[in-house]
Write an enzyme that holds these catalytic residues in place. Sequence first.
Site, PDB file in Angstrom:
ATOM      1  N   SER A  81     -53.440  23.855   6.109  1.00  0.00           N
ATOM      2  CA  SER A  81     -53.310  23.155   4.827  1.00  0.00           C
ATOM      3  C   SER A  81     -52.060  23.502   4.042  1.00  0.00           C
ATOM      4  O   SER A  81     -51.800  22.880   2.996  1.00  0.00           O
ATOM      5  CB  SER A  81     -54.547  23.426   3.968  1.00  0.00           C
ATOM      6  OG  SER A  81     -55.646  22.693   4.449  1.00  0.00           O
ATOM      7  N   ALA A 145     -67.314  13.704  13.167  1.00  0.00           N
ATOM      8  CA  ALA A 145     -66.107  12.861  13.143  1.00  0.00           C
ATOM      9  C   ALA A 145     -64.879  13.637  13.577  1.00  0.00           C
ATOM     10  O   ALA A 145     -64.668  14.779  13.159  1.00  0.00           O
ATOM     11  CB  ALA A 145     -65.898  12.295  11.742  1.00  0.00           C
TER      12      ALA A 145
END
Length: 363
Positions: A81, A145
């Site tokens: 991140s 997902a």
Amino acid sequence: MPMPRALFVAPLLLTLFGLGSAPLSSEPHPDPAAARLPPLVTEGGAHAAALLAHRVSSAPYDTYRLAGPGIRRSDRFRAGSITKTFVATVVLQLVGEHRLRLSDPVERLLPGLVHGNGSDGRRITLRALLGHTSGLYDYTADPSAHPLSATAALHVALAHRPTNTPGHYAYSNTDYAVLGLVIRKVTGHSYAAEIRHRVLTPLRLTGTSLPGARTSLPSPHGRGYTRDPADGSLRDTTSIDPRTAGAAGELISTLDDLNRFYAALLGGRLLAPAQQAALLNTRASHGVYGLGIYPQKLSCGLTVWGHNGRIAGSHVRTAATRDGGHTLTYRVDTDASADSEALGTALVDAEFCEASPPSRPGP
């Protein structure tokens, strides 16, 4: 402080500075905090970690320390991140060029794309995306997902109700997936191309890259490990498909490059004053997060700025003083650390509070 998701396991204690500490040959002064830095927590066979600190003030120094085998200063590693700070820098540069406004709603830039199941792009601004106050569901919170594009990630997010109403802070990787699409819409180029042109090339960050679909790490690099949720075994995740992370976390970098980037950003070399002020404005999140960067107030009263990153096989943290004159980046070769947030707080606190006298606290 944002806390990217990870697998948590029982720790094995290693001391970062007790194993193989190595000052740089160019170091003018040894790091006075090195002996007092806290222990590093890692796991099982994944036991490598490294830290690089740099200061350019009245008592300058460079210090490199490591623990465990198979890790080097020059290694490329996945920065997770921390990618968000690079993306935010590009967006803020476009704002400074009057090609975007922080008040622009997503609907104006990407008509019809962010809509449905309670999400409404007419109510979500670029400022909200940059500062995680959009309310959009974090697509990485759905364990079933594995989207390989930003639009696929957005479809996953829109299948869920918003996490919060717009205006309330909730860390979401979906925000930066959308920002990647905004950059392409405005510039005609991918966010990766714009980061290379606007940040990597000017700062000569030759160890930093955005891999796209490339699953391998550039050389030189070590290994990365994660915990298998099925049986708890430690497995090698050095090679992964980074497209799931995308603009929220695909960056590959080095210790030196991350220190250089945050020094330049906080030193005012990448943004005009108005955008620099916006970068560090945490009012919308009540002090938790700015625009792609967040503050940490230390025990000595000093506030440092930076970001953390966690992705399969890697945990990274970079922090810097507000003027960029003192930076620290550390990395661990696993994302499976039970108390990495506490570790990060302790390492940053020790470096900045012990290595130098407290300066004027940040906001």
